[in-house]
Design a protein around this motif. Structure first.
Motif, short mmCIF file in Angstrom:
data_model
loop_
_atom_site.label_atom_id
_atom_site.label_comp_id
_atom_site.label_asym_id
_atom_site.label_seq_id
_atom_site.Cartn_x
_atom_site.Cartn_y
_atom_site.Cartn_z
N PRO A 49 0.75 -1.25 -0.13
CA PRO A 49 -0.01 -0.08 0.03
C PRO A 49 0.91 1.03 0.04
O PRO A 49 2.13 1.21 0.24
N PRO A 50 0.25 2.27 -0.44
CA PRO A 50 -1.26 2.67 -0.82
C PRO A 50 -1.33 2.28 -2.34
O PRO A 50 -0.29 2.13 -2.86
N TYR A 51 -2.65 2.16 -2.44
CA TYR A 51 -2.85 1.77 -3.86
C TYR A 51 -3.59 2.91 -4.70
O TYR A 51 -4.57 3.65 -4.15
N GLU A 58 3.10 9.03 -1.50
CA GLU A 58 2.06 9.95 -1.19
C GLU A 58 1.19 10.27 -2.47
O GLU A 58 1.69 10.62 -3.44
N LEU A 59 -0.10 9.61 -2.54
CA LEU A 59 -0.91 9.61 -3.70
C LEU A 59 -1.23 10.80 -4.16
O LEU A 59 -1.41 11.18 -5.26
#
Length: 326
Positions: free
Chosen positions: A147-149, A221-222
């Motif tokens: 993750p994150p996805y 970090e998305l």
């Protein structure tokens, strides 16, 4: 007779006139080319040719008898067969796209133009590229998963590619296995042919298709996600080697319980528990995966440690590996 774009059958290979003849034939039980020609106000020879092409596509059949008479096949079945055929052709084209892309970029690198590395900005662009790699891979996929996805944690593309024969290896971070339903999904992928392992402390995400092109996210970090598409180069070679190093260090998931060629007598529940312990999951995450309370899970862990003559997870992992449980 005309059709609009929403109802046209052109995508499955019908030309406008052939479709006009086909639609006319659908409205009657059967008809000769002469009758259809009179109805459509077209030359009989032209209509006869259209009937022959419709027959070759499996949309109509010629009835017995000396006179040529045609009847339509049920469109639901006939058109579905054409759709499947076109889908298969498109899959072949998609599978060739990666090889063609490599030729394209290799030529530009040799000419001094183009780039081995392409910068991707934003999670959406990275998500599209990950889906694209999975569709284009032809023989081997190597994935570091944590993750994150960018997309949903459940990957709908991988099962399809596994079923098509792609060799797939995935290394999971323990955090990936803590997501509800993750172990069930991995079990299904394992049955389809995925080789999965888990590695605590996995620091990055990575996807490599056919050892020729890789997707490497640069940030976890998305909101500020950037990534790289890396084509054939020494950098790609290094990423392949990095994957192999991690693969050698990682713990297999769902490995068959054998030791010295003899099946282990360990219960499935004990093997699953020790695999989750070796994967580095927290007690609460393991309990959630097994559908137990944390207290019950800890009692089972103590019994398992006693059976393995171990006092901690590390020792339990060593003993389980010697017995072929991992």
């Amino acid at each position: 007779m005309t059709t609009d774009d929403a109802t046209s059958l052109a995508p499955v290979g019908l030309g406008p006139f052939d479709e006009e003849v086909y639609r006319a034939l659908l409205t009657c039980v059967d008809a000769t080319p002469a009758a259809l020609a009179e109805r459509l106000g077209q030359p009989e020879g032209r209509v006869d040719g259209a009937c022959g092409r419709l027959r070759a596509l499996g949309l109509v059949i010629r009835m017995s008898g000396r006179r040529r008479r045609y009847t339509a096949v049920d469109p639901e079945a006939a058109l579905e067969a054409l759709v499947r055929e076109r889908a298969g052709e498109l899959d072949q084209v998609r599978g060739s796209a990666l090889a063609l892309s490599s030729i394209f970029h290799a030529a530009r690198r040799q000419a001094g133009g183009g780039s081995t590395i392409e910068l991707l900005n934003g999670p959406e662009e990275q998500g599209r590229w990950f889906v694209r790699l999975q569709h284009q891979v032809r023989s081997e996929m190597m994935v570091l998963d944590r993750p994150p996805y960018v997309l949903a944690a459940v990957n709908p593309v991988e099962p399809v590619r596994l079923d098509s024969g792609v060799h797939w290896r995935a290394i999971y971070a323990p955090e990936a296995l803590e997501i509800p339903g993750a172990m069930d999904e991995i079990d299904d992928l394992t049955r389809r042919g995925e080789q999965g392992r888990v590695l605590p402390g996995l620091p990055l995400k990575l996807a490599i298709a056919d050892r020729r092109i890789a997707l490497l996210p640069l940030s976890m970090e998305l909101g500020h996600a950037q990534g790289l598409v890396i084509r054939e180069s020494t950098l790609l070679d290094a990423l392949v080697e990095l994957f192999e190093v991690y693969w050698a260090r990682a713990t297999p998931l769902g490995a068959p319980p054998v030791a010295d060629g003899v099946p282990s007598a360990a219960p499935d529940e004990d093997r699953q528990l020790v695999q989750l312990l070796a994967a580095g999951l927290t007690d609460s995450a393991i309990a959630r995966q097994l559908g137990l309370s944390t207290r019950t899970m800890r009692r089972r862990t103590r019994r398992l440690f006693d059976a393995l003559e171990a006092t901690n997870r590390f020792q339990a992992g060593l003993q389980a590996a010697r017995r072929g449980w991992l």
